[in-house]
Design a protein around this motif. Sequence first.
Motif, PDB file in Angstrom:
ATOM      1  N   SER A 141      19.113  81.571 -62.486  1.00 32.52           N
ATOM      2  CA  SER A 141      17.714  81.536 -62.885  1.00 32.52           C
ATOM      3  C   SER A 141      17.499  80.506 -63.984  1.00 32.52           C
ATOM      4  CB  SER A 141      17.282  82.912 -63.388  1.00 32.52           C
ATOM      5  OG  SER A 141      17.913  83.184 -64.629  1.00 32.52           O
ATOM      6  N   ILE A 142      16.226  80.176 -64.211  1.00 28.64           N
ATOM      7  CA  ILE A 142      15.893  79.204 -65.246  1.00 28.64           C
ATOM      8  C   ILE A 142      16.195  79.765 -66.631  1.00 28.64           C
ATOM      9  CG2 ILE A 142      13.449  79.878 -65.552  1.00 28.64           C
ATOM     10  CD1 ILE A 142      12.912  76.761 -65.687  1.00 28.64           C
ATOM     11  N   ASP A 143      16.155  81.112 -66.760  1.00 33.73           N
ATOM     12  CA  ASP A 143      16.485  81.724 -68.050  1.00 33.73           C
ATOM     13  C   ASP A 143      17.961  81.541 -68.377  1.00 33.73           C
ATOM     14  OD1 ASP A 143      13.894  82.749 -68.679  1.00 33.73           O
ATOM     15  OD2 ASP A 143      14.196  84.262 -67.122  1.00 33.73           O
ATOM     16  N   GLN A 144      18.829  81.592 -67.332  1.00 41.42           N
ATOM     17  CA  GLN A 144      20.262  81.382 -67.545  1.00 41.42           C
ATOM     18  C   GLN A 144      20.537  79.944 -67.972  1.00 41.42           C
ATOM     19  OE1 GLN A 144      21.670  82.595 -63.680  1.00 41.42           O
ATOM     20  NE2 GLN A 144      22.195  84.669 -64.383  1.00 41.42           N
ATOM     21  N   VAL A 145      19.840  78.990 -67.324  1.00 34.60           N
ATOM     22  CA  VAL A 145      20.003  77.579 -67.691  1.00 34.60           C
ATOM     23  C   VAL A 145      19.575  77.368 -69.142  1.00 34.60           C
ATOM     24  CG1 VAL A 145      19.237  75.218 -67.245  1.00 34.60           C
ATOM     25  CG2 VAL A 145      19.705  76.760 -65.331  1.00 34.60           C
ATOM     26  N   GLN A 148      14.551  63.455 -63.605  1.00 33.70           N
ATOM     27  CA  GLN A 148      14.460  62.474 -64.691  1.00 33.70           C
ATOM     28  C   GLN A 148      13.000  62.129 -64.950  1.00 33.70           C
ATOM     29  OE1 GLN A 148      16.864  58.959 -64.098  1.00 33.70           O
ATOM     30  NE2 GLN A 148      15.709  57.765 -65.619  1.00 33.70           N
ATOM     31  N   GLY A 149      12.531  62.332 -66.189  1.00 34.35           N
ATOM     32  CA  GLY A 149      11.148  62.051 -66.545  1.00 34.35           C
ATOM     33  C   GLY A 149      11.034  60.979 -67.601  1.00 34.35           C
ATOM     34  N   GLU A 150       9.850  60.878 -68.206  1.00 34.28           N
ATOM     35  CA  GLU A 150       9.594  59.863 -69.214  1.00 34.28           C
ATOM     36  C   GLU A 150      10.186  60.234 -70.574  1.00 34.28           C
ATOM     37  OE1 GLU A 150       8.097  56.876 -68.761  1.00 34.28           O
ATOM     38  OE2 GLU A 150       8.092  57.388 -66.633  1.00 34.28           O
ATOM     39  N   ARG A 151      10.134  61.530 -70.920  1.00 35.75           N
ATOM     40  CA  ARG A 151      10.601  61.982 -72.228  1.00 35.75           C
ATOM     41  C   ARG A 151      11.989  62.605 -72.202  1.00 35.75           C
ATOM     42  NH1 ARG A 151       6.240  63.338 -75.768  1.00 35.75           N
ATOM     43  NH2 ARG A 151       7.795  64.361 -77.079  1.00 35.75           N
ATOM     44  N   GLY A 152      12.431  63.000 -71.025  1.00 36.22           N
ATOM     45  CA  GLY A 152      13.724  63.662 -70.922  1.00 36.22           C
ATOM     46  C   GLY A 152      14.009  64.058 -69.488  1.00 36.22           C
ATOM     47  N   VAL A 153      14.968  64.991 -69.325  1.00 41.59           N
ATOM     48  CA  VAL A 153      15.353  65.492 -68.000  1.00 41.59           C
ATOM     49  C   VAL A 153      14.929  66.961 -67.924  1.00 41.59           C
ATOM     50  CG1 VAL A 153      17.276  65.953 -66.440  1.00 41.59           C
ATOM     51  CG2 VAL A 153      17.242  63.853 -67.817  1.00 41.59           C
ATOM     52  N   TYR A 154      14.414  67.367 -66.751  1.00 43.34           N
ATOM     53  CA  TYR A 154      13.819  68.691 -66.595  1.00 43.34           C
ATOM     54  C   TYR A 154      14.442  69.436 -65.420  1.00 43.34           C
ATOM     55  CZ  TYR A 154      10.058  66.433 -69.296  1.00 43.34           C
ATOM     56  OH  TYR A 154       9.338  65.754 -70.239  1.00 43.34           O
ATOM     57  N   VAL A 155      14.501  70.777 -65.544  1.00 43.04           N
ATOM     58  CA  VAL A 155      14.653  71.660 -64.397  1.00 43.04           C
ATOM     59  C   VAL A 155      13.492  72.644 -64.472  1.00 43.04           C
ATOM     60  CG1 VAL A 155      17.156  71.459 -64.158  1.00 43.04           C
ATOM     61  CG2 VAL A 155      16.201  73.216 -65.669  1.00 43.04           C
ATOM     62  N   PHE A 156      13.045  73.137 -63.317  1.00 39.29           N
ATOM     63  CA  PHE A 156      11.850  73.981 -63.314  1.00 39.29           C
ATOM     64  C   PHE A 156      11.919  75.004 -62.185  1.00 39.29           C
ATOM     65  CE2 PHE A 156      10.953  70.377 -60.547  1.00 39.29           C
ATOM     66  CZ  PHE A 156      10.408  70.986 -59.422  1.00 39.29           C
ATOM     67  N   THR A 157      11.053  75.974 -62.310  1.00 40.80           N
ATOM     68  CA  THR A 157      10.827  76.962 -61.252  1.00 40.80           C
ATOM     69  C   THR A 157       9.323  77.119 -61.075  1.00 40.80           C
ATOM     70  OG1 THR A 157      12.829  78.192 -61.821  1.00 40.80           O
ATOM     71  CG2 THR A 157      11.179  79.340 -60.495  1.00 40.80           C
ATOM     72  N   VAL A 158       8.859  76.999 -59.853  1.00 44.47           N
ATOM     73  CA  VAL A 158       7.433  77.165 -59.568  1.00 44.47           C
ATOM     74  C   VAL A 158       7.115  78.655 -59.471  1.00 44.47           C
ATOM     75  CG1 VAL A 158       5.569  76.734 -57.922  1.00 44.47           C
ATOM     76  CG2 VAL A 158       7.281  74.944 -58.373  1.00 44.47           C
ATOM     77  N   ASP A 159       6.112  79.081 -60.241  1.00 43.84           N
ATOM     78  CA  ASP A 159       5.657  80.472 -60.150  1.00 43.84           C
ATOM     79  C   ASP A 159       4.728  80.665 -58.956  1.00 43.84           C
ATOM     80  OD1 ASP A 159       7.049  81.162 -62.475  1.00 43.84           O
ATOM     81  OD2 ASP A 159       5.382  80.532 -63.747  1.00 43.84           O
ATOM     82  N   ALA A 173      -1.078  74.426 -60.005  1.00 48.55           N
ATOM     83  CA  ALA A 173       0.331  74.841 -60.001  1.00 48.55           C
ATOM     84  C   ALA A 173       0.658  75.505 -61.327  1.00 48.55           C
ATOM     85  CB  ALA A 173       1.240  73.637 -59.780  1.00 48.55           C
ATOM     86  N   ASN A 174       1.396  76.617 -61.248  1.00 45.71           N
ATOM     87  CA  ASN A 174       1.930  77.299 -62.429  1.00 45.71           C
ATOM     88  C   ASN A 174       3.453  77.257 -62.333  1.00 45.71           C
ATOM     89  OD1 ASN A 174      -0.706  78.037 -63.228  1.00 45.71           O
ATOM     90  ND2 ASN A 174      -0.637  79.856 -61.915  1.00 45.71           N
ATOM     91  N   PHE A 175       4.113  76.802 -63.395  1.00 49.69           N
ATOM     92  CA  PHE A 175       5.571  76.696 -63.346  1.00 49.69           C
ATOM     93  C   PHE A 175       6.153  76.829 -64.743  1.00 49.69           C
ATOM     94  CE2 PHE A 175       4.003  72.419 -63.998  1.00 49.69           C
ATOM     95  CZ  PHE A 175       4.904  71.822 -64.855  1.00 49.69           C
ATOM     96  N   LYS A 176       7.471  76.989 -64.788  1.00 47.85           N
ATOM     97  CA  LYS A 176       8.217  77.040 -66.054  1.00 47.85           C
ATOM     98  C   LYS A 176       9.282  75.955 -66.019  1.00 47.85           C
ATOM     99  CE  LYS A 176       9.269  81.493 -65.603  1.00 47.85           C
ATOM    100  NZ  LYS A 176       8.295  82.164 -64.718  1.00 47.85           N
TER     101      LYS A 176
END
Length: 694
Positions: free
Chosen positions: A584-588, A635-646, A203-206
């Motif tokens: 988009s993730i760039d806007q976030v 919600q993760g171990e180190r923080g909170v994430y949002v992502f987009t799968v490439d 998987a490739n993602f941002k």
Amino acid sequence: MGLMTFLRNRAGYILVFAIGFAIVAFLVGDAINVGKPFWSANQKVVGSIDGNDINIDEFGPKVDQGVNQMKQQYGGSANAQMTAMAVDQAWNAELAKVLLTKEYDRLGLTISEDELLDLLQGQNPSPLIKQYFSNPQTGQLDRATLMNFLKSKEPQALQQSNMLQEEIKNQALQTKYSNLIRNSVYVTSLEATDEYNNRNKLANFKYVSLDYASVPDKSVKLTDADYSEYYDQNKARFNNPQETRAFEYVTFSISPNKADSLAIKAQVDKIAADFQVAKNDSLFAAINSDVKVPFTYITKGKLDPAVDSAVFSLPAGSFYGPKLSGNSYKIVKVVATRISPDSVKASHILIDPAKVGGEDKAVKLADSLKGLILKGGNFAELAKNYSVDGSKDKGGELGTFARGAMVPEFENAAFDGKTGDIKVVKSQFGYHVIKIEKQIGSSKVAKLAYVEKALAASSKTQAAAYKAASSFLTDAKGNDFNKFAAQKGLKVAVADKVAATQGFAAGLDNPRKLIQDAYAADKGDVLPEIYTMSNAYVVARLTNISPKGILSLADVKKEIEPMVLNAVKAKQLKEKLANAGKGSIDQVAAKVARPVNPVQNVVFANPVIPGVAQENALVGSVFGSQPGKLSAPVQGERGVYVFTVDGFTNPAPIANMFKQKESMLLSLGQRSLGSAFQALQDNAKIKDNRVKFY
């Protein structure tokens, strides 16, 4: 030596083999019920397994054998850790014996006489036979020694033979049972494909993340509802496999003070002066040393490293020390040095005086045999006809050995002579006619008279520390333990999650009696004694009892506080990311002023984000998402994430489905053995009173 040497060296191993095998074969866990009240149990009952009482009179010798085995394996004297390990091994062996025997009977598993004979003498004998009767030089099974052992009518040999055969049967039964368990496990093609994809699909993602550390702890006010919510959502994490206890304690040092050190130095200087003029070096060392070093030739590397090199660079007649190294002074007289073989190859004929009519006849026979050999007699034939040692079937050959492998009398003869010598010596085993076949290598050895005196606290220092500990123990029973310790300027340490049988506790080197008393006390009790460690007296108070099973919120509240804090922070950070928009993730990233981080070639089976941490929830969400779509906050171990799968890169089809299944079956089969034994324990009625005795 021979048969008696074999019995002496192997007896402990044979007796305790079931311990090690049961642990390895079934991954015996610690899911054992430890509880109170102990006083309700029989005074000699260590525990019971499905109604089978384990008596201390039978259990104790097995523990002793386990300790002796560890001493042989690791060296040194017995300590609390060794004893605790031996107790656990003996207990786990009892578990295996009772629970597995019931399973064998239920399933009709047996070992026939023909099977046992094949395991003892067949072409593919038991691993135990290979372990105990293989030639150490060739690695091949020594069938002559094996048959000699099995045919022996000596009482000790018969006892050891019966024990060995019993363990061989147990091992064979366990193997049959293991095979049954393994053969019950299977893998479908769908499972194999899923496992293959989990390890090979990329998987490739941002992602954009907001760390929990970005929210100050002091800005978060935790409520009872926050704790309850986290506890209810994660209750399965709080399953306690066995009862544990926690205690706090203060220490009163009995390390030597400055005055003690000066007094010991003066004592050591006096000993050194007397040692230099002593007429009998070995006797003086034996009387005055805290550590006994044999008065014989030793090789370099046997002493304290700080002393070893210095001593072995000195000529005979030199005097070294006093030298303070570690926690003791060392004083050494180099009595003699020589160049000696590193190892010797030898043969011998062992004569037992009891079997030839007494000492005089044994000496005459040994001298006669020596004379025959010197005149050209066949040593191997004479060994076969006259030796009582198991090596007689090999012409008396003992192979090659280094210093320390033989009893001193035999070793001195073999190493002090020269190749071709025939010598007669007496040892604890009888009279040996020794032929030195070959001497290999050469290095310096030294005969040392060695004195070591420990740097210890004086009786006055110890008495003062004990008086302070006694006063604290008396007063602490009527006061707040922590506050009273603070008033006295004492630091309070904590030992948490202490199991009943463990031989260690945080910061304490000899805690067994303390742990025993902790398991006989109630929460909040100041324990009744002053406990002696190697360098301190200890006074302790029981602070918590964590029972077996799901722990209550009250039991884990302090422990889970950091996780609850992050859970509350996660709600705030999720809201912040959600309000950053649905574009988009760039806007976030722009709205929350955080960078967009690209991640390449992550697999589901290894959910590690490079440079961050293992983030199971994030990676799991990635593999369940569609490419190009902005995710909801995770919600993760180190923080909170949002992502987009490439995108995803699917692996090539499985080339060999059979091999894929076979690999999975191997892993599943191994885990299944542990699971099966755990299930037997979970369904058994087990009462464990070991803490009363150890």
